[in-house]
Design an enzyme around this catalytic site. Sequence first.
Site, PDB file in Angstrom:
ATOM      1  N   ASP A  75       0.880  -1.170   0.000  1.00 37.96           N
ATOM      2  CA  ASP A  75       0.000   0.000   0.000  1.00 37.96           C
ATOM      3  C   ASP A  75       0.916   1.218   0.000  1.00 37.96           C
ATOM      4  O   ASP A  75       1.413   1.626   1.049  1.00 37.96           O
ATOM      5  CB  ASP A  75      -0.902  -0.010   1.233  1.00 37.96           C
ATOM      6  CG  ASP A  75      -1.774   1.235   1.320  1.00 37.96           C
ATOM      7  OD1 ASP A  75      -2.291   1.677   0.277  1.00 37.96           O
ATOM      8  OD2 ASP A  75      -1.926   1.777   2.437  1.00 37.96           O
ATOM      9  N   GLU A 124      -1.245  -1.602  -4.775  1.00 33.53           N
ATOM     10  CA  GLU A 124      -2.450  -0.808  -5.026  1.00 33.53           C
ATOM     11  C   GLU A 124      -2.148   0.248  -6.079  1.00 33.53           C
ATOM     12  O   GLU A 124      -1.116   0.914  -6.031  1.00 33.53           O
ATOM     13  CB  GLU A 124      -2.930  -0.142  -3.738  1.00 33.53           C
ATOM     14  CG  GLU A 124      -4.242   0.591  -3.910  1.00 33.53           C
ATOM     15  CD  GLU A 124      -4.819   1.107  -2.612  1.00 33.53           C
ATOM     16  OE1 GLU A 124      -5.550   2.106  -2.663  1.00 33.53           O
ATOM     17  OE2 GLU A 124      -4.547   0.522  -1.542  1.00 33.53           O
ATOM     18  N   ASP A 156      -2.385   1.061   7.426  1.00 33.85           N
ATOM     19  CA  ASP A 156      -1.511   0.900   6.260  1.00 33.85           C
ATOM     20  C   ASP A 156      -1.110  -0.557   6.059  1.00 33.85           C
ATOM     21  O   ASP A 156      -1.101  -1.062   4.938  1.00 33.85           O
ATOM     22  CB  ASP A 156      -0.253   1.779   6.394  1.00 33.85           C
ATOM     23  CG  ASP A 156      -0.582   3.261   6.357  1.00 33.85           C
ATOM     24  OD1 ASP A 156      -1.251   3.694   5.402  1.00 33.85           O
ATOM     25  OD2 ASP A 156      -0.183   3.980   7.285  1.00 33.85           O
TER      26      ASP A 156
END
Length: 157
Positions: A8, A68, A140
Amino acid sequence: MERILGIDPGSRTTGYGVIVSDRGRIGFIACGVIKASPQLPFAHRLNQIFDGVNEVIQIHSPTAAAIEDVFLATNPRSALKLGQARGAAVVAAMQNGLQVYDYSPKLIKQGVAGYGQAAKAQVQHMVRVLLGLPSMPSTDAADALAVAICHANQFRL
């Protein structure tokens, strides 16, 4: 059996999560965050992200990386910084010989929470349940684990 690194990306904090996927079953290996020093120039922070992802790969030996995709941010400057942080993570994975897979935030949320507009807390909760974690990972780290879970589900299909 596949060991998946989920990432991420963020210009200040990059989450990572490593899971194992074997015949439709997933298991937790590790998760955490790579923090870039806000007092350093941006180029140095990108290097910290690169080094951090590289270290995670060296320690956990994943066989694939899932990351992502950049979402449309309202602030173009933020989107550019996020894209550069993402690029540093992608290059670290590629330099270690990993195939890199991209997933949209909507697909990740759908794959983990069953709803493409799920709130961060829902994603966090579902990651904890799906992996049987004793405590809640940081947002996160949970997002990174969600990316890895999404890849495991997509790869299986």
